[in-house]
Motif scaffolding. Structure first.
Motif, PDB file in Angstrom:
ATOM      1  N   GLU A  80       0.826  -1.211   0.000  1.00 16.73           N
ATOM      2  CA  GLU A  80       0.000   0.000   0.000  1.00 16.73           C
ATOM      3  C   GLU A  80       0.862   1.263   0.000  1.00 16.73           C
ATOM      4  OE1 GLU A  80      -3.358   0.302  -0.382  1.00 16.73           O
ATOM      5  OE2 GLU A  80      -3.229  -1.842  -0.798  1.00 16.73           O
ATOM      6  N   ALA A  81       1.972   1.226   0.730  1.00 14.71           N
ATOM      7  CA  ALA A  81       2.892   2.367   0.756  1.00 14.71           C
ATOM      8  C   ALA A  81       3.475   2.593  -0.639  1.00 14.71           C
ATOM      9  CB  ALA A  81       4.004   2.134   1.776  1.00 14.71           C
ATOM     10  N   ALA A  82       3.869   1.516  -1.305  1.00 13.36           N
ATOM     11  CA  ALA A  82       4.422   1.624  -2.660  1.00 13.36           C
ATOM     12  C   ALA A  82       3.400   2.227  -3.613  1.00 13.36           C
ATOM     13  CB  ALA A  82       4.880   0.253  -3.147  1.00 13.36           C
ATOM     14  N   LYS A  83       2.180   1.767  -3.517  1.00 13.84           N
ATOM     15  CA  LYS A  83       1.116   2.273  -4.379  1.00 13.84           C
ATOM     16  C   LYS A  83       0.931   3.775  -4.158  1.00 13.84           C
ATOM     17  CE  LYS A  83      -3.750   1.513  -5.445  1.00 13.84           C
ATOM     18  NZ  LYS A  83      -4.949   0.726  -5.121  1.00 13.84           N
ATOM     19  N   TRP A  84       0.884   4.209  -2.902  1.00 16.90           N
ATOM     20  CA  TRP A  84       0.685   5.636  -2.589  1.00 16.90           C
ATOM     21  C   TRP A  84       1.850   6.482  -3.098  1.00 16.90           C
ATOM     22  CZ3 TRP A  84       2.533   9.052   1.524  1.00 16.90           C
ATOM     23  CH2 TRP A  84       1.794  10.236   1.634  1.00 16.90           C
ATOM     24  N   LEU A  85       3.066   5.947  -2.983  1.00 18.42           N
ATOM     25  CA  LEU A  85       4.250   6.682  -3.451  1.00 18.42           C
ATOM     26  C   LEU A  85       4.439   6.604  -4.966  1.00 18.42           C
ATOM     27  CD1 LEU A  85       6.797   5.671  -0.667  1.00 18.42           C
ATOM     28  CD2 LEU A  85       5.839   7.970  -1.051  1.00 18.42           C
ATOM     29  N   GLY A  86       3.734   5.687  -5.616  1.00 24.36           N
ATOM     30  CA  GLY A  86       3.862   5.536  -7.062  1.00 24.36           C
ATOM     31  C   GLY A  86       5.127   4.815  -7.486  1.00 24.36           C
ATOM     32  N   VAL A  87       5.580   3.870  -6.656  1.00 22.65           N
ATOM     33  CA  VAL A  87       6.769   3.073  -6.971  1.00 22.65           C
ATOM     34  C   VAL A  87       6.402   1.604  -6.858  1.00 22.65           C
ATOM     35  CG1 VAL A  87       8.375   4.872  -6.199  1.00 22.65           C
ATOM     36  CG2 VAL A  87       7.638   3.107  -4.572  1.00 22.65           C
ATOM     37  N   THR A  88       7.318   0.742  -7.267  1.00 24.15           N
ATOM     38  CA  THR A  88       7.044  -0.693  -7.195  1.00 24.15           C
ATOM     39  C   THR A  88       7.329  -1.216  -5.781  1.00 24.15           C
ATOM     40  OG1 THR A  88       9.290  -1.345  -7.801  1.00 24.15           O
ATOM     41  CG2 THR A  88       7.711  -1.004  -9.615  1.00 24.15           C
ATOM     42  N   ILE A  89       6.643  -2.266  -5.427  1.00 20.86           N
ATOM     43  CA  ILE A  89       6.883  -2.917  -4.145  1.00 20.86           C
ATOM     44  C   ILE A  89       8.309  -3.457  -4.089  1.00 20.86           C
ATOM     45  CG2 ILE A  89       5.879  -5.093  -4.953  1.00 20.86           C
ATOM     46  CD1 ILE A  89       5.734  -3.835  -1.337  1.00 20.86           C
ATOM     47  N   GLU A  90       8.822  -3.922  -5.214  1.00 20.70           N
ATOM     48  CA  GLU A  90      10.175  -4.452  -5.275  1.00 20.70           C
ATOM     49  C   GLU A  90      11.212  -3.384  -4.900  1.00 20.70           C
ATOM     50  OE1 GLU A  90       7.470  -6.920  -7.516  1.00 20.70           O
ATOM     51  OE2 GLU A  90       7.945  -4.802  -7.827  1.00 20.70           O
ATOM     52  N   LEU A  91      10.965  -2.162  -5.337  1.00 24.88           N
ATOM     53  CA  LEU A  91      11.879  -1.072  -5.017  1.00 24.88           C
ATOM     54  C   LEU A  91      11.935  -0.833  -3.514  1.00 24.88           C
ATOM     55  CD1 LEU A  91      13.481   1.493  -6.348  1.00 24.88           C
ATOM     56  CD2 LEU A  91      11.549   2.677  -5.355  1.00 24.88           C
ATOM     57  N   LEU A  92      10.795  -0.844  -2.864  1.00 21.67           N
ATOM     58  CA  LEU A  92      10.772  -0.604  -1.412  1.00 21.67           C
ATOM     59  C   LEU A  92      11.279  -1.790  -0.629  1.00 21.67           C
ATOM     60  CD1 LEU A  92       7.418   1.331  -0.877  1.00 21.67           C
ATOM     61  CD2 LEU A  92       9.700   2.224  -1.390  1.00 21.67           C
ATOM     62  N   ALA A  93      11.162  -2.976  -1.178  1.00 24.23           N
ATOM     63  CA  ALA A  93      11.570  -4.184  -0.458  1.00 24.23           C
ATOM     64  C   ALA A  93      13.043  -4.490  -0.592  1.00 24.23           C
ATOM     65  CB  ALA A  93      10.737  -5.376  -0.952  1.00 24.23           C
ATOM     66  N   GLU A  94      13.684  -3.989  -1.640  1.00 23.19           N
ATOM     67  CA  GLU A  94      15.085  -4.346  -1.849  1.00 23.19           C
ATOM     68  C   GLU A  94      16.003  -3.617  -0.880  1.00 23.19           C
ATOM     69  OE1 GLU A  94      16.840  -1.598  -5.434  1.00 23.19           O
ATOM     70  OE2 GLU A  94      15.441  -3.190  -5.984  1.00 23.19           O
ATOM     71  N   GLU A  95      17.019  -4.316  -0.479  1.00 26.29           N
ATOM     72  CA  GLU A  95      18.032  -3.738   0.424  1.00 26.29           C
ATOM     73  C   GLU A  95      19.063  -2.980  -0.405  1.00 26.29           C
ATOM     74  OE1 GLU A  95      18.258  -3.786   3.856  1.00 26.29           O
ATOM     75  OE2 GLU A  95      16.263  -4.651   3.838  1.00 26.29           O
ATOM     76  N   PRO A  96      19.629  -1.921   0.137  1.00 24.30           N
ATOM     77  CA  PRO A  96      20.636  -1.162  -0.612  1.00 24.30           C
ATOM     78  C   PRO A  96      21.886  -1.975  -0.887  1.00 24.30           C
ATOM     79  CG  PRO A  96      20.390  -0.277   1.600  1.00 24.30           C
ATOM     80  CD  PRO A  96      19.388  -1.373   1.443  1.00 24.30           C
TER      81      PRO A  96
END
Length: 136
Positions: free
Chosen positions: A120-136
Motif C-alpha cells: 500500500e505504501a508503494a502504491k501511494w508513493l507511485g513506486v514498485t513494491i520491489e523497489l521498497l523491499a530491496e536492500e541497498p
C-alpha cells in the motif's frame, strides 16, 4: 552529513529511503532530519520519503519531542513543493508517533501517511513494491 547504510537516496525517482534498525531515539531522528534538510538544501526539486521501521526493535522517544520535530519540519518545509512521506510501522508505539506526525503536518506541504503494508505504501508513493523491499 555522512549517510549510514540505512539511508538511501534514489536520485532518479526522487525518493529517500530510511530503514532504521534497532533503537529509534532522539539521535536517530536528528540524524534523518539532518539528511532530509541537507538534501532539501542541495536541490530545490521535491522528493518523497519512505521510512521502513519494521527492523526497529526499541523506541526511546516522547510525545513532546515528536511534536517539536513535527512542528520544526512543518515550518522548515513551508513554501516548498508538496512531498509524500510514507511510514511503514507495525510497532504500536511507532504507529502512535507516526500518526501524531501525520496529524501535525496535515495542513502543510508534507503529506504523511502511516502504513502497515508495504504494498500500500508503494502504491501511494507511485513506486514498485520491489523497489521498497530491496536492500541497498
Amino acid at each position: 552529513m555522512k549517510r549510514s547504510p540505512e539511508i538511501e537516496f534514489r536520485q532518479g525517482i526522487r525518493l529517500l529511503i530510511y530503514r532504521p534498525r534497532g533503537l529509534i531515539n532522539k539521535a536517530a531522528v536528528k540524524k534523518i532530519i539532518g539528511v532530509i534538510e541537507d538534501l532539501e538544501a542541495e536541490t530545490p526539486e521535491p522528493f518523497n520519503r519512505f521510512f521502513d521501521t519494521s527492523e526497529a526493535d526499541k523506541v526511546e522517544l516522547n510525545f513532546r519531542y515528536v511534536i517539536h520535530v513535527s512542528l520544526h519540519r512543518r515550518r522548515s518545509h513551508k513554501g516548498r513543493a508538496p512531498v509524500k512521506s510514507a511510514i511503514l510501522a507495525t510497532d504500536s508505539t511507532l504507529v502512535h508517533y507516526a500518526r501524531l506526525l501525520a496529524l501535525l503536518t496535515r495542513a502543510s506541504s508534507i503529506k504523511v501517511r502511516v502504513f502497515q503494508d508495504c504494498k500500500e505504501a508503494a502504491k501511494w508513493l507511485g513506486v514498485t513494491i520491489e523497489l521498497l523491499a530491496e536492500e541497498p
